[in-house]
Design a protein around this motif. Sequence first.
Motif, short mmCIF file in Angstrom:
data_model
loop_
_atom_site.label_atom_id
_atom_site.label_comp_id
_atom_site.label_asym_id
_atom_site.label_seq_id
_atom_site.Cartn_x
_atom_site.Cartn_y
_atom_site.Cartn_z
N HIS A 87 0.84 -1.20 0.00
CA HIS A 87 0.00 0.00 0.00
C HIS A 87 0.88 1.26 0.00
N LEU A 88 0.36 2.29 -0.65
CA LEU A 88 1.02 3.59 -0.57
C LEU A 88 0.85 4.12 0.85
N PRO A 89 1.92 4.44 1.55
CA PRO A 89 1.80 4.92 2.93
C PRO A 89 0.97 6.20 3.02
N GLU A 90 0.18 6.29 4.07
CA GLU A 90 -0.59 7.50 4.32
C GLU A 90 0.34 8.60 4.83
N LYS A 91 -0.01 9.84 4.53
CA LYS A 91 0.77 10.95 5.07
C LYS A 91 0.48 11.08 6.55
N ARG A 92 1.49 11.44 7.34
CA ARG A 92 1.30 11.63 8.77
C ARG A 92 2.24 12.71 9.28
N VAL A 93 1.81 13.33 10.35
CA VAL A 93 2.62 14.38 10.98
C VAL A 93 3.68 13.72 11.85
N LEU A 94 4.91 14.19 11.73
CA LEU A 94 6.01 13.63 12.51
C LEU A 94 7.07 14.70 12.74
N ARG A 95 7.36 14.99 14.00
CA ARG A 95 8.42 15.93 14.39
C ARG A 95 8.31 17.26 13.63
N ASN A 96 7.15 17.87 13.72
CA ASN A 96 6.93 19.19 13.12
C ASN A 96 7.08 19.16 11.60
N GLY A 97 6.81 17.99 11.01
CA GLY A 97 6.86 17.86 9.56
C GLY A 97 5.83 16.85 9.10
N MET A 98 5.87 16.50 7.81
CA MET A 98 4.98 15.50 7.25
C MET A 98 5.81 14.47 6.52
N VAL A 99 5.35 13.20 6.55
CA VAL A 99 6.10 12.13 5.88
C VAL A 99 5.15 11.05 5.41
N ARG A 100 5.54 10.36 4.31
CA ARG A 100 4.84 9.17 3.84
C ARG A 100 5.83 8.00 3.91
N CYS A 101 5.97 7.41 5.07
CA CYS A 101 6.85 6.25 5.24
C CYS A 101 6.50 5.58 6.56
#
Length: 307
Positions: free
Chosen positions: A289-303
């Motif tokens: 699946h394509l990873p969902e975007k999520r907030v992490l350490r004051n940023g955004m990531v898809r992993c």
Amino acid sequence: MPLVEVDDLSVSFKQYTKGFKHKEVKVIHNLSFSINAGEIVAVVGSSGSGKSLLAHAILGILPRNANVSGTIHYDGKELTPSLQEKLRGKELAFVPQSVNFLNPLMEVEKQVRGALKGKDSFKTQKEIFEKYNLSTDVEKLYPFQLSGGMARRILVSTAVINKAKFIIADEPTPGLDQTVVKEALSSFKAFADNGTAVMFITHDIQSALSVADKIAVFYAGTTVEVAPVEDFTGSGERLRHPYSKALWRALPQNEFRPIPGSQPKGDELPRGCLFAPRCDMTTTECLEHLPEKRVLRNGMVRCIHAT
């Protein structure tokens, strides 16, 4: 509230193969992006990652055969085609990467004034030319008569004459000497300081770091990470996505380590994570699946592996 907010944007084109057979080529998919007033967000990534297409989607200048889904909001309102047409060239301004966007048969003063209606257009144009150190002799020149620095300042002038609230600068610095590059970057910084949102599309991460507040990293038509500029340091250990780290380490001033493989084409996208075929952290879950975007350490990531 962001001034511009793009949510799950997808753009595809119908491509004909043999005879009447055709296939849908998705060039942007599940792309999310936002920018606040007074903020500079640099958009980086390799050619074909969707940077310029995002700009064209926001401005409403995609080809007619583009299939678009997802939403784009501007100042809290959905950016419909009619609203795009109303705001384009006024509140929404575009600084293209090439002087070829200028009319080769028209004097540059007329092209700059063309974006502004009313009796004060002559006065405003002259004030902007004076601001960007464009002498009165330049006014009557045609685009082919301009130096690289002059052309860049003319393109910026056409974008700012209406006091735009959102400026998209598409690769504004390649081929220019360092003096002109610094001049262009300082102009964008001045816009942001006056409350304008600036989307700075570039391959030059180092230039982006000198003016941007955030860096949005694109890969194969989507956003894989958005990070504050201060995270681009050292060996990239503060970055979140494996591609962002690899892109940072590939720079000559860093480890100059190449990334194995190549970015997939729009009609050859893998099923799961788009970077999985090139990533040394890939697991079975990454391939599904394509990873969902999520907030992490004051940023955004898809992993799914980002911590």
